[in-house]
Motif scaffolding. Sequence first.
Motif, PDB file in Angstrom:
ATOM      1  N   GLU A 200      -2.326   7.182  -6.164  1.00 44.41           N
ATOM      2  CA  GLU A 200      -1.531   6.824  -6.882  1.00 44.41           C
ATOM      3  C   GLU A 200      -0.623   5.746  -6.107  1.00 44.41           C
ATOM      4  O   GLU A 200       0.315   5.956  -5.091  1.00 44.41           O
ATOM      5  CB  GLU A 200      -0.573   7.448  -7.742  1.00 44.41           C
ATOM      6  CG  GLU A 200       0.449   7.029  -8.481  1.00 44.41           C
ATOM      7  CD  GLU A 200       1.148   7.969  -9.508  1.00 44.41           C
ATOM      8  OE1 GLU A 200       2.129   7.643 -10.491  1.00 44.41           O
ATOM      9  OE2 GLU A 200       1.082   9.301  -9.094  1.00 44.41           O
ATOM     10  N   LYS A 201      -0.341   4.456  -6.573  1.00 39.06           N
ATOM     11  CA  LYS A 201       0.142   3.604  -5.692  1.00 39.06           C
ATOM     12  C   LYS A 201       1.879   3.560  -6.276  1.00 39.06           C
ATOM     13  O   LYS A 201       2.025   3.937  -7.463  1.00 39.06           O
ATOM     14  CB  LYS A 201       0.075   2.066  -6.011  1.00 39.06           C
ATOM     15  CG  LYS A 201      -1.309   1.566  -5.324  1.00 39.06           C
ATOM     16  CD  LYS A 201      -1.371   1.548  -3.956  1.00 39.06           C
ATOM     17  CE  LYS A 201      -2.514   0.815  -3.308  1.00 39.06           C
ATOM     18  NZ  LYS A 201      -2.614  -0.630  -3.608  1.00 39.06           N
ATOM     19  N   SER A 202       2.737   3.167  -5.396  1.00 36.71           N
ATOM     20  CA  SER A 202       4.130   3.011  -5.852  1.00 36.71           C
ATOM     21  C   SER A 202       4.308   2.163  -6.899  1.00 36.71           C
ATOM     22  O   SER A 202       3.955   1.100  -6.859  1.00 36.71           O
ATOM     23  CB  SER A 202       5.038   2.617  -4.514  1.00 36.71           C
ATOM     24  OG  SER A 202       6.384   2.355  -5.003  1.00 36.71           O
ATOM     25  N   LEU A 203       5.146   2.660  -7.738  1.00 33.23           N
ATOM     26  CA  LEU A 203       5.614   1.817  -8.908  1.00 33.23           C
ATOM     27  C   LEU A 203       6.753   0.792  -8.430  1.00 33.23           C
ATOM     28  O   LEU A 203       7.088  -0.222  -9.064  1.00 33.23           O
ATOM     29  CB  LEU A 203       6.095   2.715 -10.154  1.00 33.23           C
ATOM     30  CG  LEU A 203       4.969   3.660 -10.886  1.00 33.23           C
ATOM     31  CD1 LEU A 203       5.792   4.306 -11.974  1.00 33.23           C
ATOM     32  CD2 LEU A 203       4.258   2.633 -11.381  1.00 33.23           C
TER      33      LEU A 203
ATOM     34  N   ASP B 153       1.051  -1.207  -0.054  1.00 40.34           N
ATOM     35  CA  ASP B 153      -0.086   0.061  -0.081  1.00 40.34           C
ATOM     36  C   ASP B 153       0.876   1.306   0.021  1.00 40.34           C
ATOM     37  O   ASP B 153       0.413   2.488   0.284  1.00 40.34           O
ATOM     38  CB  ASP B 153      -1.012  -0.171   1.350  1.00 40.34           C
ATOM     39  CG  ASP B 153      -2.208   0.883   1.054  1.00 40.34           C
ATOM     40  OD1 ASP B 153      -2.543   1.150  -0.181  1.00 40.34           O
ATOM     41  OD2 ASP B 153      -2.319   1.517   2.183  1.00 40.34           O
ATOM     42  N   TYR B 154       2.078   1.269  -0.332  1.00 45.72           N
ATOM     43  CA  TYR B 154       3.073   2.367  -0.500  1.00 45.72           C
ATOM     44  C   TYR B 154       2.401   3.292  -1.566  1.00 45.72           C
ATOM     45  O   TYR B 154       2.038   2.711  -2.535  1.00 45.72           O
ATOM     46  CB  TYR B 154       4.387   2.015  -0.780  1.00 45.72           C
ATOM     47  CG  TYR B 154       5.185   1.265   0.082  1.00 45.72           C
ATOM     48  CD1 TYR B 154       4.904   1.509   1.671  1.00 45.72           C
ATOM     49  CD2 TYR B 154       6.450   0.765   0.022  1.00 45.72           C
ATOM     50  CE1 TYR B 154       5.763   0.882   2.623  1.00 45.72           C
ATOM     51  CE2 TYR B 154       7.172  -0.018   1.151  1.00 45.72           C
ATOM     52  CZ  TYR B 154       6.721   0.115   2.268  1.00 45.72           C
ATOM     53  OH  TYR B 154       7.572  -0.311   3.386  1.00 45.72           O
ATOM     54  N   ARG B 155       2.538   4.474  -1.564  1.00 47.04           N
ATOM     55  CA  ARG B 155       1.876   5.190  -2.397  1.00 47.04           C
ATOM     56  C   ARG B 155       2.868   6.523  -2.550  1.00 47.04           C
ATOM     57  O   ARG B 155       3.978   6.817  -2.182  1.00 47.04           O
ATOM     58  CB  ARG B 155       0.327   5.959  -1.821  1.00 47.04           C
ATOM     59  CG  ARG B 155      -0.540   4.898  -1.394  1.00 47.04           C
ATOM     60  CD  ARG B 155      -1.728   5.423  -0.820  1.00 47.04           C
ATOM     61  NE  ARG B 155      -2.690   4.604  -0.559  1.00 47.04           N
ATOM     62  CZ  ARG B 155      -3.600   3.967  -1.403  1.00 47.04           C
ATOM     63  NH1 ARG B 155      -3.639   4.712  -2.806  1.00 47.04           N
ATOM     64  NH2 ARG B 155      -4.249   2.980  -1.264  1.00 47.04           N
ATOM     65  N   ARG B 156       2.332   7.507  -3.572  1.00 53.88           N
ATOM     66  CA  ARG B 156       3.026   8.618  -3.557  1.00 53.88           C
ATOM     67  C   ARG B 156       2.525   9.568  -2.696  1.00 53.88           C
ATOM     68  O   ARG B 156       1.302   9.737  -2.156  1.00 53.88           O
ATOM     69  CB  ARG B 156       2.537   9.393  -4.935  1.00 53.88           C
ATOM     70  CG  ARG B 156       3.335  10.665  -5.644  1.00 53.88           C
ATOM     71  CD  ARG B 156       2.461  11.491  -6.642  1.00 53.88           C
ATOM     72  NE  ARG B 156       2.809  10.564  -7.572  1.00 53.88           N
ATOM     73  CZ  ARG B 156       3.725  10.936  -8.840  1.00 53.88           C
ATOM     74  NH1 ARG B 156       4.535  12.050  -8.375  1.00 53.88           N
ATOM     75  NH2 ARG B 156       3.781  10.195  -9.706  1.00 53.88           N
TER      76      ARG B 156
END
Length: 386
Positions: free
Chosen positions: A320-323, A307-310
């Motif tokens: 937006e989720k982390s790429l 669930d890491y995000r910008r």
Amino acid sequence: MTGGIAAMTGKLGAFYTGQYRNVFLECGYSEAEIEARIRQTWHALFEGDEDTRIYYEAAGDKAYFLDTGNLDVRTEGMSYGMMMAVQMDRKDVFDRLWKWTMDHMYMTDGPHAGYFAWSCSPDGTRNANGPAPDGEEFFAMALLFASHRWEEGSPPFDYGKQARDLLRTCIHKGENGDGFPMWNPDNKLIKFIPDCEYSDPSYHLPHFYELFALYAYTEDRAYWKQAAAASRAYLKISCHPVTGLAPEYAHYDGTPNHDRGYGHFFSDSYRVAGNVGLDWEWFRGDAWEVEEANRLQAFFADKRPDDYRRYTIAGEPFEEKSLHPVGLIATNAMASLAADGPHARANAELLWHTPVRTGERRYYDNCLYMFAMLALSGKYRIWLPE
């Protein structure tokens, strides 16, 4: 040889003591387990199957790192691969990557002569004729380490001269009206690209600049010493004082540069944590780095990697989720080289229990993963002349 000056106190970094922390060993893993894990990681990136490898050999004793998400070859990845190779004592791999870089990326005319084109197709065709300074600084450091660790050859394998020439170009280009330097000559801060006047906090590598101040051409050494101090000061003003998060791009006053949407914490920003950890490990650069590592790890302590995000640098999440969540796990773990807070061990353990990334987006994540595995096992080292 590694290290350098004899140990004087336990408060000095590895440059002075020659001693490198093995955080994984401190976590209870055996030296045999750690060594095996490093070898497995190398194998996955350089020799593994198509789900993990990012290194590909080419005709003419050359090789390249493939950005698998964009299907191009970048100076970022080529320089990263060279640093990995010199740390692992793989001169064969290093020379293949460097030959590809010189044959396809090095620019000999125009306003960027002396720099490297930041993106090429795997067949060597250039996608751009501009450079990205994070590649140049890693090329220079990897070449200097190679010159200290291995026997030099004829050009382009005269590693030390190649490094010193490149460093000279980076700071003196434009003095004759022939382009732009990669560092601002007044404030000594690295630019995002040569012909702009703002920076990228993740490009700031004061631990590299300390070594450039020893091994660049004599007349350039004072400049690099100033650049190391300037970068440490800049990181303090560009990282948020509560969350520790840095923007991808920032103005020279440290405030986020929101042009083109890069003023938040996202992919580039992840590298700040690793850079802070390594500067502390090598040089004990600034006591602030301990605080910064603690803040970053505290911010992510209650967040799941899936669930890491910008985020804004104040910590507000976007949809937006982390790429590159594996890359973020890796750099937060590298911060444990500096951190002395309650989350340091947990971040190292999280990396240990995280496999290399597979699939389309694996390139950036696994570059950061390999660096973190080296750093936390005490194998991301300073190579000095015999």
